[in-house]
Write an enzyme that holds these catalytic residues in place. Structure first.
Site, PDB file in Angstrom:
ATOM      1  N   TYR A 205      32.362   9.820   5.584  1.00 44.91           N
ATOM      2  CA  TYR A 205      31.409  10.955   7.271  1.00 44.91           C
ATOM      3  C   TYR A 205      30.333   9.516   6.876  1.00 44.91           C
ATOM      4  CZ  TYR A 205      32.656  14.197   4.658  1.00 44.91           C
ATOM      5  OH  TYR A 205      33.114  15.103   3.200  1.00 44.91           O
TER       6      TYR A 205
ATOM      7  N   ASP B 157      33.130   6.383  19.452  1.00 44.19           N
ATOM      8  CA  ASP B 157      34.563   7.276  18.089  1.00 44.19           C
ATOM      9  C   ASP B 157      35.899   6.559  18.490  1.00 44.19           C
ATOM     10  OD1 ASP B 157      34.715   8.592  15.866  1.00 44.19           O
ATOM     11  OD2 ASP B 157      33.287  10.276  16.601  1.00 44.19           O
TER      12      ASP B 157
HETATM   13  C1  LIG Z   1      36.659   5.055   9.816  1.00 40.41           C
HETATM   14  C2  LIG Z   1      36.622   6.475   9.422  1.00 40.41           C
HETATM   15  C3  LIG Z   1      35.512   7.191   9.754  1.00 40.41           C
HETATM   16  C4  LIG Z   1      35.313   8.613   9.559  1.00 40.41           C
HETATM   17  N1  LIG Z   1      33.889   9.309   9.699  1.00 40.41           N
HETATM   18  C5  LIG Z   1      34.244  10.492   9.780  1.00 40.41           C
HETATM   19  C6  LIG Z   1      32.929  11.452  10.046  1.00 40.41           C
HETATM   20  O1  LIG Z   1      31.777  11.049  10.654  1.00 40.41           O
HETATM   21  N2  LIG Z   1      32.651  12.742   9.939  1.00 40.41           N
HETATM   22  C7  LIG Z   1      33.730  13.396   9.496  1.00 40.41           C
HETATM   23  O2  LIG Z   1      33.714  14.821   8.952  1.00 40.41           O
HETATM   24  N3  LIG Z   1      34.745  13.022   9.273  1.00 40.41           N
HETATM   25  C8  LIG Z   1      34.669  11.485   9.277  1.00 40.41           C
HETATM   26  N4  LIG Z   1      35.777  10.653   9.107  1.00 40.41           N
HETATM   27  C9  LIG Z   1      37.184  11.375   8.246  1.00 40.41           C
HETATM   28  C10 LIG Z   1      37.103  12.321   6.729  1.00 40.41           C
HETATM   29  O3  LIG Z   1      37.239  10.988   5.980  1.00 40.41           O
HETATM   30  C11 LIG Z   1      38.817  12.893   6.427  1.00 40.41           C
HETATM   31  O4  LIG Z   1      38.160  14.008   7.193  1.00 40.41           O
HETATM   32  C12 LIG Z   1      37.731  13.093   4.829  1.00 40.41           C
HETATM   33  O5  LIG Z   1      40.007  14.136   4.652  1.00 40.41           O
HETATM   34  C13 LIG Z   1      37.245  13.765   4.530  1.00 40.41           C
HETATM   35  O6  LIG Z   1      37.657  14.050   3.090  1.00 40.41           O
HETATM   36  P1  LIG Z   1      37.012  15.878   2.602  1.00 40.41           P
HETATM   37  O7  LIG Z   1      38.065  17.162   2.505  1.00 40.41           O
HETATM   38  O8  LIG Z   1      36.552  15.134   1.370  1.00 40.41           O
HETATM   39  O9  LIG Z   1      35.488  16.164   3.703  1.00 40.41           O
HETATM   40  C14 LIG Z   1      36.787   9.275   9.425  1.00 40.41           C
HETATM   41  C15 LIG Z   1      37.629   8.682   8.577  1.00 40.41           C
HETATM   42  C16 LIG Z   1      37.338   7.266   8.575  1.00 40.41           C
HETATM   43  C17 LIG Z   1      38.775   6.876   8.493  1.00 40.41           C
END
Ligand SMILES: Cc1cc2nc3c(=O)[nH]c(=O)nc-3n(C[C@H](O)[C@H](O)[C@H](O)COP(=O)(O)O)c2cc1C
Ligand SMILES: [Mn+2]
Length: 485
Positions: free
Chosen positions: A177, A286
């Site tokens: 995040y 983004d």
């Molecule tokens: C470079 C990058 C940036 C990301 N930024 C965010 C973010 O700012 N907020 C968010 O909620 N997910 C973001 N994501 C997506 C989450 O990392 C992804 O949905 C992840 O599976 C969430 O894990 P969780 O299920 O444990 O919450 C990003 C992914 C990448 C590859």
């Protein structure tokens, strides 16, 4: 294959000719973005870039380390990441429960335990804690944190592994995040409402408590990938990383919060979040290729920064595709396909084209056997973890190569009667979608591009695709060299 840490990965990239060192002083304010964006737009994703002199910081910066098929594969310790999908497929036995969540819940931990991959808990300090900054010494200004795009609300940590624990079960979650820097000891925390970190914070807030977080940079690159992977809640990303790197992840106690952090990390930022305190976060250029709008998000108050004596700062930029993060997405497409097939055995292949920014467009091929099956596959996907965000799903017959977008457009145009073959539903939408009627809620559409069956009310003849007969092809093959073409 496991790396000792991110710097070991960088050394491997360099030996493989996959890295360029940049000695020229370059500003983390917009300039590094412009350079990295040009490189990421090269046909092969260009090389990884190690900026040895980011202006204003003594810490070198690495970007585009995951930005090609080869480097994404190297990050996961394999020649090509397709092989991990095959490995998972081979390990899936009939006794594995059906259902993606059940499969991942029971299969992944079992696998990791069998392979002796659960994280190890080390006593004492980790390499990530060679330098410990607390109190007035906490200063994010030591890091070359990028201000990525002109309209961004500030500087952002773009490749963070955010560690939290579930207050009820104690189970860990690691999600990526983004983290906006507000001042030297305060940041934002952009965990979106659907994500596990946000849920942990809500559970803490119900107890009128703050939640502790550790924002980790670096470690074996498999950890970085694991933080982005759409694992079901309750599955430990560090266990998954252990499976990927074929070696347990070593964890140590953080210095000021009750969390464990990877021993091999470059930098760890520790802090607390009180959900009653929210602040305007964004805008941020983004991965949609648009700015995501500013909105209220929680604030992190730092309690410590720990780092190695000579850390490297890993980061990325997102923007108009193609970008580095497209390769993290591709790896997920390939690694999670076998798990998806457990629930949907008719699925042959799936392509999430990079222009679809991962969740806008899914191209899926199926072995269709009964009426309405394409619609069943769409609804299943919309009910499956983060695949619920998929705005447009196109379902094709098994013989269609969904990796070939041109072929998909040709089949799509020919095979659908839009009124009959589309299905519009309402439901959760990605928070970053700026077109939905309200934040996080909107509509999704599925296209049945398969051959229609009589039982689907299609009583006309379905024509064959034009193809030359085999004997004529063989005859022309034999003649070919004499034709002088
Ligand atoms: C470079 C990058 C940036 C990301 N930024 C965010 C973010 O700012 N907020 C968010 O909620 N997910 C973001 N994501 C997506 C989450 O990392 C992804 O949905 C992840 O599976 C969430 O894990 P969780 O299920 O444990 O919450 C990003 C992914 C990448 C590859
Ligand atoms: Mn998770």
């Amino acid at each position: 294959m496991a790396y000792q840490d991110f710097q070991d990965f960088i050394a491997h990239l360099e030996r493989a000719g996959e890295l360029r060192r940049i000695r020229t002083a370059v500003d983390p304010y917009l300039e590094i973005t412009e350079i990295a964006d040009r490189v990421m737009k090269m046909p092969d994703g260009g090389p990884a870039l190690l900026f040895e002199n980011p202006r204003g910081s003594k810490v070198p910066l690495i970007i585009n380390a995951f930005g090609s098929r080869k480097r994404m594969s190297m990050a996961l310790g394999v020649v090509d990441f397709e092989s991990i999908g095959c490995e998972i497929e081979g390990l899936l036995k009939p006794e594995v429960p059906s259902g993606l969540v059940a499969a991942a819940r029971e299969f992944l931990p079992k696998l990791a335990v069998l392979a002796k991959m659960p994280p190890r808990h080390d006593s004492g300090a980790g390499r990530c804690q060679e330098v410990v900054l607390t109190g007035d010494a906490i200063d994010l200004g030591i890091l070359p944190i990028l201000h990525c795009w002109p309209q961004d609300g500030g500087r952002y940590i773009t490749l963070p592994l955010v560690f939290t624990n579930d207050p009820n079960t104690g189970k860990r979650n690691v999600g990526m995040y983004r983290v906006q820097v507000f001042d030297k000891c305060t940041t934002g925390m952009h965990w979106q409402m659907h994500k596990v970190g946000a849920e942990h914070a809500r559970l803490r807030a119900e107890k009128k408590q703050k939640i502790e977080v550790a924002i980790v940079l670096g470690g074996d690159p498999a950890l970085t990938y694991a933080a982005t992977a759409p694992l079901p809640p309750g599955i430990d990303e560090m266990l998954f990383a252990g499976f990927l790197r074929k070696k347990p992840v070593h964890l140590v106690k953080a210095k000021t919060v009750d969390l464990e952090v990877p021993e091999d990390a470059e930098i760890v930022i520790e802090g607390t979040v009180d959900l009653t305190e929210q602040r305007m976060e964004g805008p941020f250029g983004d991965h949609t290729g648009y700015y995501s709008l500013a909105d209220m998000y929680p604030v992190v108050h730092l309690t410590a920064i720990t780092h190695r004596r000579n850390p490297v700062y890993p980061c990325t930029i997102v923007g108009q595709p193609p970008m580095e993060d497209g390769w993290l997405g591709k790896a997920t497409e390939r690694l999670f396909l076998p798990l998806l097939k457990l629930t949907l055995p008719e699925v042959v292949d799936m392509n999430l084209p990079v222009e679809g920014i991962f969740h806008n467009i899914a191209l899926v091929s199926i072995k269709k056997r009964y009426p309405g099956q394409a619609f069943k596959v769409m609804h299943a996907l919309w009910g499956m973890g983060q695949a619920m965000f998929t705005k447009m799903i196109f379902v094709f017959d098994a013989e269609v190569d969904v990796q070939n977008v041109q072929e998909c457009l040709w089949r799509l145009g020919n095979n659908i009667d839009p009124e009959r073959d589309t299905c519009i539903v309402r439901g959760p939408i990605d928070v970053l979608d700026h077109s939905s009627r309200t934040l996080g809620f909107g509509s999704k559409i599925g296209f049945d591009c398969t051959r229609k069956l009589p039982a689907e009310g299609f009583d006309r003849e379905w024509p064959d695709v034009i193809e030359m007969s085999v004997d004529v092809k063989a005859k022309v093959d034999a003649l070919w060299n004499d034709l002088g073409i």
